[in-house]
Motif scaffolding. Structure first.
Motif, PDB file in Angstrom:
ATOM      1  N   LEU A  57       0.832  -1.206   0.000  1.00 46.05           N
ATOM      2  CA  LEU A  57       0.000   0.000   0.000  1.00 46.05           C
ATOM      3  C   LEU A  57       0.869   1.259   0.000  1.00 46.05           C
ATOM      4  O   LEU A  57       0.546   2.259  -0.646  1.00 46.05           O
ATOM      5  CB  LEU A  57      -0.945  -0.007   1.205  1.00 46.05           C
ATOM      6  CG  LEU A  57      -2.014  -1.105   1.139  1.00 46.05           C
ATOM      7  CD1 LEU A  57      -2.896  -1.074   2.385  1.00 46.05           C
ATOM      8  CD2 LEU A  57      -2.873  -0.965  -0.114  1.00 46.05           C
ATOM      9  N   ASP A  58       1.998   1.199   0.721  1.00 49.03           N
ATOM     10  CA  ASP A  58       2.924   2.341   0.692  1.00 49.03           C
ATOM     11  C   ASP A  58       3.497   2.523  -0.705  1.00 49.03           C
ATOM     12  O   ASP A  58       3.623   3.643  -1.205  1.00 49.03           O
ATOM     13  CB  ASP A  58       4.080   2.123   1.685  1.00 49.03           C
ATOM     14  CG  ASP A  58       3.587   2.190   3.122  1.00 49.03           C
ATOM     15  OD1 ASP A  58       2.543   2.831   3.342  1.00 49.03           O
ATOM     16  OD2 ASP A  58       4.233   1.593   4.000  1.00 49.03           O
ATOM     17  N   ILE A  59       3.832   1.390  -1.332  1.00 48.05           N
ATOM     18  CA  ILE A  59       4.374   1.470  -2.687  1.00 48.05           C
ATOM     19  C   ILE A  59       3.325   2.069  -3.615  1.00 48.05           C
ATOM     20  O   ILE A  59       3.605   2.952  -4.424  1.00 48.05           O
ATOM     21  CB  ILE A  59       4.772   0.065  -3.202  1.00 48.05           C
ATOM     22  CG1 ILE A  59       5.944  -0.488  -2.398  1.00 48.05           C
ATOM     23  CG2 ILE A  59       5.135   0.113  -4.688  1.00 48.05           C
ATOM     24  CD1 ILE A  59       6.230  -1.947  -2.688  1.00 48.05           C
ATOM     25  N   ALA A  60       2.097   1.577  -3.472  1.00 46.55           N
ATOM     26  CA  ALA A  60       1.027   2.004  -4.392  1.00 46.55           C
ATOM     27  C   ALA A  60       0.790   3.511  -4.327  1.00 46.55           C
ATOM     28  O   ALA A  60       0.362   4.125  -5.314  1.00 46.55           O
ATOM     29  CB  ALA A  60      -0.250   1.237  -4.080  1.00 46.55           C
ATOM     30  N   LYS A  61       1.111   4.128  -3.183  1.00 44.99           N
ATOM     31  CA  LYS A  61       0.925   5.583  -3.084  1.00 44.99           C
ATOM     32  C   LYS A  61       1.924   6.335  -3.957  1.00 44.99           C
ATOM     33  O   LYS A  61       1.700   7.476  -4.326  1.00 44.99           O
ATOM     34  CB  LYS A  61       1.149   6.025  -1.629  1.00 44.99           C
ATOM     35  CG  LYS A  61      -0.015   5.760  -0.704  1.00 44.99           C
ATOM     36  CD  LYS A  61       0.331   6.344   0.659  1.00 44.99           C
ATOM     37  CE  LYS A  61      -0.216   5.460   1.752  1.00 44.99           C
ATOM     38  NZ  LYS A  61       0.491   5.550   3.006  1.00 44.99           N
ATOM     39  N   ASN A  62       3.061   5.685  -4.211  1.00 46.36           N
ATOM     40  CA  ASN A  62       4.150   6.377  -4.899  1.00 46.36           C
ATOM     41  C   ASN A  62       4.316   6.001  -6.363  1.00 46.36           C
ATOM     42  O   ASN A  62       5.180   6.539  -7.042  1.00 46.36           O
ATOM     43  CB  ASN A  62       5.477   6.089  -4.172  1.00 46.36           C
ATOM     44  CG  ASN A  62       5.476   6.688  -2.785  1.00 46.36           C
ATOM     45  OD1 ASN A  62       5.167   7.858  -2.610  1.00 46.36           O
ATOM     46  ND2 ASN A  62       5.796   5.870  -1.788  1.00 46.36           N
TER      47      ASN A  62
END
Ligand code: SF4
Ligand code: SF4
Ligand code: SF4
Length: 271
Positions: free
Chosen positions: A37-42
């Motif tokens: 989810l952190d990756i998906a934000k970026n």
């Protein structure tokens, strides 16, 4: 490629995650990394069928992660399209990097023979090809080993791209990690058929740590440094036959051009 530092507003690196013939294990691993989810934000996942049915294939992306081997004509067509539409292509996992276990018959059985063995006289709606790694067909920029790759390797690769640098390929064998863990060497002590000396590290010697010899799932160490002949010499001294050793080394290494030459050097050509 667009780096995070260059990104302003909605500008995010575009990523595609694609599957050729595979078990989908690599993208499942990617979809379930704890920080997805952190990756998906970026980033912007333009195509990732396991995460979104709105995916399309191929999409114009900065980075394409491709799992699976080229095993059908459709795979080949899709791979060509992926390459055309991607700035960076990453081979993700043993199938894409080494051809995977489905390559074991390379040079030994034809597609027709394999089809007959698996499907009998049934007709199937595909045109099969001998399974091959993706770099036999298109230029590959980076490689992530593993069946499937480890979570931290996927995180490492994506992170390096986001920071505008690139992932370094692991170029040392499982033995290095095995010795660092303090495992006893089951090859030397018990004659176990461990492929750690010729297999790309990164799994932290997972199987040996559970007293199971490495079967080589991360593929041969790259850059022509998988010394099958040295390992075969040890296996021969431990009483293992050439056929057994060859079969085992070919499970994930059937596309290694020099494998037979190295084995012949130790066992002779006809043993
Ligand atoms: S490398 Fe292993 S986990 Fe990944 S698609 Fe191939 S068989 Fe599945
Ligand atoms: S057990 Fe296998 S991986 Fe570990 S040191 Fe021995 S040969 Fe290498
Ligand atoms: S020890 Fe060998 S077979 Fe086991 S995960 Fe590591 S590379 Fe794969």
């Amino acid at each position: 490629m667009v780096t995070l530092a260059e990104c302003l507003g909605d500008c995010k690196p575009k990523i595609g995650v694609y599957a050729l013939t595979s078990c989908y294990g690599c993208q499942l691993m990617l979809a379930t990394v704890q920080k997805i989810l952190d990756i998906a934000k970026n980033v912007s996942f333009e195509s990732f069928y396991m995460l979104s049915s709105e995916s399309r294939m191929p999409a114009d992306v900065d980075i394409a992660f491709v799992e699976g081997s080229v095993s059908t004509e459709k795979d080949l067509e899709e791979l060509m399209e992926i390459r055309k539409h991607s700035r960076i292509v990453v081979a993700m996992g043993a199938c894409a990097v080494n051809g995977g276990v489905q390559s074991w018959s390379e040079g030994e059985k034809t597609c027709d023979e394999l089809h007959k063995a698996v499907y009998g006289d049934e007709k199937i709606d595909m045109k099969p090809l001998q399974a091959t790694p993706i770099d036999k067909h298109v230029e590959v920029d980076y490689y992530i080993h593993g069946c499937p790759p480890e979570e931290d390797e996927l995180m490492y690769s994506i992170s390096t791209f986001l920071f505008g640098t690139f992932p370094e390929r692991v170029d040392y064998p499982v033995c290095a990690e095995c010795r660092l863990k303090g495992n006893p060497c089951i090859l030397i002590e018990r004659g176990a058929p461990c492929l750690g000396p010729v297999t790309t590290a990164g799994c932290d010697a997972r199987c040996i740590s559970f007293d199971t010899p490495c079967v080589g799932c991360r593929g041969p160490v790259p850059f022509d440094t998988a010394w099958f002949d040295s390992l075969a010499m040890v296996f021969k001294k431990k009483g293992l036959s050439k056929d057994y050793v060859r079969d085992r080394m070919r499970i994930f290494g059937a596309h290694e051009d020099k494998l037979d030459e190295m084995l012949d050097k130790i066992y002779g050509g006809n043993e």
